[in-house]
Design a protein around this motif. Structure first.
Motif, PDB file in Angstrom:
ATOM      1  N   ASP A 279     -34.404   3.962  12.586  1.00 19.42           N
ATOM      2  CA  ASP A 279     -34.782   4.142  11.541  1.00 19.42           C
ATOM      3  C   ASP A 279     -33.482   4.924  10.080  1.00 19.42           C
ATOM      4  OD1 ASP A 279     -36.725   4.865   8.548  1.00 19.42           O
ATOM      5  OD2 ASP A 279     -35.849   7.271   9.366  1.00 19.42           O
TER       6      ASP A 279
ATOM      7  N   ASP B  77     -31.592  -3.164  10.303  1.00 14.17           N
ATOM      8  CA  ASP B  77     -32.663  -3.494  10.768  1.00 14.17           C
ATOM      9  C   ASP B  77     -32.914  -3.554  12.526  1.00 14.17           C
ATOM     10  OD1 ASP B  77     -35.331  -3.554  10.241  1.00 14.17           O
ATOM     11  OD2 ASP B  77     -35.985  -5.330   9.870  1.00 14.17           O
TER      12      ASP B  77
ATOM     13  N   GLU C  56     -37.385   5.431  18.244  1.00 10.92           N
ATOM     14  CA  GLU C  56     -37.657   4.607  16.438  1.00 10.92           C
ATOM     15  C   GLU C  56     -36.719   6.692  15.519  1.00 10.92           C
ATOM     16  OE1 GLU C  56     -42.751   4.837  17.640  1.00 10.92           O
ATOM     17  OE2 GLU C  56     -42.232   6.854  17.405  1.00 10.92           O
ATOM     18  N   THR C  57     -36.951   7.378  15.976  1.00  7.71           N
ATOM     19  CA  THR C  57     -36.150   8.215  14.775  1.00  7.71           C
ATOM     20  C   THR C  57     -33.826   7.583  14.825  1.00  7.71           C
ATOM     21  OG1 THR C  57     -36.719  10.193  16.040  1.00  7.71           O
ATOM     22  CG2 THR C  57     -35.122  10.035  14.189  1.00  7.71           C
TER      23      THR C  57
ATOM     24  N   ARG D 217     -31.947   3.525   7.485  1.00  2.52           N
ATOM     25  CA  ARG D 217     -30.935   4.583   6.227  1.00  2.52           C
ATOM     26  C   ARG D 217     -29.502   4.546   5.828  1.00  2.52           C
ATOM     27  NH1 ARG D 217     -32.271   9.810   6.988  1.00  2.52           N
ATOM     28  NH2 ARG D 217     -33.075   9.973   8.954  1.00  2.52           N
TER      29      ARG D 217
END
Ligand SMILES: Cc1ncc(COP(=O)(O)O)c(C=O)c1O
Length: 385
Positions: free
Chosen positions: A77, A86, A73-74, A81
């Motif tokens: 993400d 995506d 997940e990190t 950023r």
């Protein structure tokens, strides 16, 4: 008992330099390490703190074979950023260094006899591991005219589309970044021709010029993207990498990952989650500023001495220099430089089996004082040429 034919691949010649440098360091204690391709700094402080906490609080047994969900997940993400892509956590596969990702990908995508294309000069382990797996490696000679990167025109000239293409940008050993528009066109060509594009993005985050580092998934989700905490994140020995893989490979990758390594190192996975926080990124961007200074110091200093033909060092932390006016055997020459000055540099032979005898690679990821000292020590020797 016989030794397999498949293991008869080229060694990593730079390891000989490392050994000679380590021997000299033990005896004289004066080695300036510009040979190894790694930062001289430890992991960011939040990672060190997270590792200490994990050792105290976690069991640290095996994890899921493709890595723990919070790290996936990190990373997903982080792509949103920093790379503008995506990514779903289910598309992230955590591996034992990017080296582990390459082995899994090669096995998942290629069969014995398949042809895989890469740039020459290029990172030698791709070639050597592919050969050990029975693949054919087709090297594209990429020189200054192509900024040391493959072009769409080169691919279009191939008699048949290969099974795979590996592109590293920024590249090792040259540091060049492929033009984003050309890269996007190559990614589309690969998708149209059923060629797996493997985009080695482990030097993303380390760039100095105008060329932006395109994540292959911005151009084509058919590509496989490989990342690592080794370079920008200053964590080579933690042996943690990852890949973003199109869903069609997911089952094969899962089977291979669990059989090959069971799982990536647990302590590194828990600690690495802290590598992507703002505090870590600020620390790491500080390193990149130093790399830029170091690069400029070496470019100017060596340019004033006898070495001035470099590949464009757009990113990563290497200078790849033409030393053909100094030697036709850069391995022997680097050994002599090490013996006479204590400066350890890598001969080009690992990266380019055709012309690497006339090139060297310098890594400028060390302290700025090391770069100044290296220039001072090299000056008398280079003056003699
Ligand atoms: C271009 C490139 N890819 C992959 C690797 C392997 O890195 P790791 O396995 O530490 O992620 C390296 C190491 O130097 C490299 O330069």
């Amino acid at each position: 008992m016989r030794i397999s034919d498949r293991s008869a691949i080229a060694p990593f010649y730079v390891m000989d330099v490392w050994k000679a440098a380590a021997d000299r360091q033990r005896i004289h204690g004066d080695v300036l390490a510009l040979a190894a391709g790694q930062p001289s700094t430890p992991a960011p402080q939040p990672v060190v703190a997270a590792a200490q906490k994990a050792i105290v609080e976690q069991v640290l047994g095996y994890t899921e074979s493709t890595g723990i969900l919070p790290l996936k997940e990190t990373i997903a993400d982080y792509y949103g950023r920093r790379e503008g892509v995506d990514v779903d956590p289910s598309e992230v596969v955590i591996t034992t260094g990017s080296s582990g990702a390459f082995t899994i990908l090669f096995l998942a995508a290629f069969d014995v006899g398949d042809t895989v294309v890469m740039a020459r000069p290029g990172y030698p382990a791709y070639r050597n591991v592919l050969q050990a797996l029975g693949c054919r490696v087709h090297e594209l000679a990429c020189g200054p005219d192509e900024r040391f990167q493959p072009t769409l025109a080169m691919l279009e000239e191939l008699p048949v589309p290969p099974a795979g293409l590996i592109i590293a940008s920024p590249a090792n050993p040259t540091g060049t970044i492929i033009d984003p528009a050309e890269f996007a066109a190559i990614a589309r060509w690969c998708a149209e021709h059923g060629v797996l594009l493997i985009s080695d993005e482990i030097y993303h985050g380390i760039s100095f010029g105008d060329l932006s580092q395109l994540c292959a998934w911005q151009a084509s989700r058919e590509a496989a993207v490989v990342g690592s905490v080794s370079k920008y994140f200053s964590m080579t020995g933690w042996r943690l990498g990852w890949m973003l893989v199109p869903s069609r490979y997911r089952d094969a990758v899962n089977r291979l990952a669990s059989n090959l390594t069971v799982c990536p190192p647990a302590v590194s996975q828990y600690a690495a989650m802290a590598a992507f926080c703002d505090e870590s990124l600020t620390e790491l961007d500080g390193h990149v500023q130093r790399y830029r200074r170091n690069r400029d110091i070496l470019l100017e200093g060596l340019g004033e001495q006898a070495i001035s033909k470099f590949a464009p060092a757009d990113g990563a932390f290497y200078l790849y220099a033409d030393v053909s006016h100094l030697t036709s055997d850069s391995t022997a020459w680097c050994a002599r430089v090490l013996a006479e000055t204590g400066v350890a540099m890598a001969p080009g032979i690992d990266f380019d089996t055709s012309n690497g005898n006339r090139t060297i690679r310098l890594c400028f990821a060390g302290a700025t004082a090391t770069m100044h000292e290296a220039l001072e020590r090299l000056a008398p020797m280079l003056r003699d040429f």
